[in-house]
Design a protein around this motif. Structure first.
Motif, mmCIF file in Angstrom:
data_model
loop_
_atom_site.group_PDB
_atom_site.id
_atom_site.type_symbol
_atom_site.label_atom_id
_atom_site.label_comp_id
_atom_site.label_asym_id
_atom_site.label_seq_id
_atom_site.Cartn_x
_atom_site.Cartn_y
_atom_site.Cartn_z
ATOM 1 N N ALA A 119 23.615 33.814 -37.387
ATOM 2 C CA ALA A 119 23.620 33.989 -38.810
ATOM 3 C C ALA A 119 22.664 33.062 -39.369
ATOM 4 N N ILE A 120 22.721 31.952 -39.004
ATOM 5 C CA ILE A 120 21.544 31.108 -39.512
ATOM 6 C C ILE A 120 20.329 31.215 -39.021
ATOM 7 N N ALA A 121 20.190 31.532 -37.684
ATOM 8 C CA ALA A 121 18.778 31.725 -37.153
ATOM 9 C C ALA A 121 18.127 33.058 -37.790
ATOM 10 N N ASP A 122 19.091 34.138 -38.200
ATOM 11 C CA ASP A 122 18.618 35.152 -38.851
ATOM 12 C C ASP A 122 18.041 34.846 -40.277
ATOM 13 N N PHE A 123 18.728 33.798 -40.818
ATOM 14 C CA PHE A 123 18.412 33.551 -42.320
ATOM 15 C C PHE A 123 16.999 32.634 -41.973
ATOM 16 N N CYS A 124 16.836 31.876 -41.048
ATOM 17 C CA CYS A 124 15.426 31.267 -40.851
ATOM 18 C C CYS A 124 14.297 32.196 -40.558
ATOM 19 N N ALA B 241 14.949 26.518 -33.833
ATOM 20 C CA ALA B 241 14.616 25.681 -34.702
ATOM 21 C C ALA B 241 15.779 25.577 -35.575
ATOM 22 N N SER B 242 16.704 26.440 -35.704
ATOM 23 C CA SER B 242 17.547 26.398 -36.741
ATOM 24 C C SER B 242 18.699 25.502 -36.093
ATOM 25 N N ALA B 243 19.122 25.571 -34.623
ATOM 26 C CA ALA B 243 19.859 24.475 -34.010
ATOM 27 C C ALA B 243 19.455 23.052 -34.015
ATOM 28 N N ASN B 244 17.914 22.852 -33.986
ATOM 29 C CA ASN B 244 17.558 21.452 -34.272
ATOM 30 C C ASN B 244 17.972 20.954 -35.514
ATOM 31 N N LEU B 245 17.783 22.001 -36.517
ATOM 32 C CA LEU B 245 17.854 21.368 -37.770
ATOM 33 C C LEU B 245 19.662 21.257 -38.196
ATOM 34 N N SER B 246 20.120 22.008 -37.386
ATOM 35 C CA SER B 246 21.865 22.074 -37.437
ATOM 36 C C SER B 246 22.559 22.051 -36.371
ATOM 37 N N PRO B 247 22.417 20.989 -35.651
ATOM 38 C CA PRO B 247 23.263 20.806 -34.095
ATOM 39 C C PRO B 247 24.296 21.354 -33.905
ATOM 40 N N VAL B 248 25.364 21.628 -35.053
ATOM 41 C CA VAL B 248 26.671 22.041 -35.016
ATOM 42 C C VAL B 248 26.368 23.822 -34.591
#
Length: 142
Positions: free
Chosen positions: A82-87, A65-72
């Motif tokens: 880091a961002i997946a943990d935030f999510c 889900a996090s990569a779909n929202l932020s492909p970078v």
């Protein structure tokens, strides 16, 4: 998609509880912070292998889900973790509408680190556990 640092963050900051409990937001939770319609306060305890399997599945869900929202994020497993943990902690809905996401998508990693530090409040006060979690996530954005 398995991100070992994501799994490590979840294990560290969620902790393992084999009996169901209410999280600070009042949501029935079990294992490593697992929630969902199948979780209730009255359910039977689970085993550690079941908790681990739930956590791996949940981590994969939030990694995708996090990569779909932020492909970078696909290009750096530390930043992705880091961002997946935030999510995992706060949900993809909050991430989707956040300045944090805009900074991540722009590749502004210093700005993203600063934004993470704003997400440490619960019940009107700064929570030490969230401060530590955001610091750990921010270190992965360097």
């Amino acid at each position: 998609m398995i991100l070992e640092k994501l799994n490590d963050l979840i294990r560290k900051f969620e902790g393992l509880r084999l009996k169901p409990y209410l999280c600070p937001a009042g949501v029935p939770t079990i294992g490593y912070g697992h929630t969902g319609p199948e979780v209730s306060i009255k359910m039977k305890p689970i085993t550690e292998p079941v908790a681990e399997a739930m956590m791996v599945q949940d981590a994969a869900t939030f990694a995708t889900a996090s990569a779909n929202l932020s492909p970078v994020l696909y290009f750096d497993s530390d930043k992705h973790s880091a961002i997946a943990d935030f999510c995992f902690n706060l949900g993809t809905t909050r991430y989707k509408a956040s300045t944090l996401r805009r900074k991540v998508n722009a590749g502004d990693w210093e700005g993203a680190q600063e934004e993470l530090q704003k997400w440490v409040w619960g019940g009107g006060k700064k929570l030490p556990g969230l401060i530590a979690r955001r610091k750990a996530e921010a270190l992965l954005l360097k």
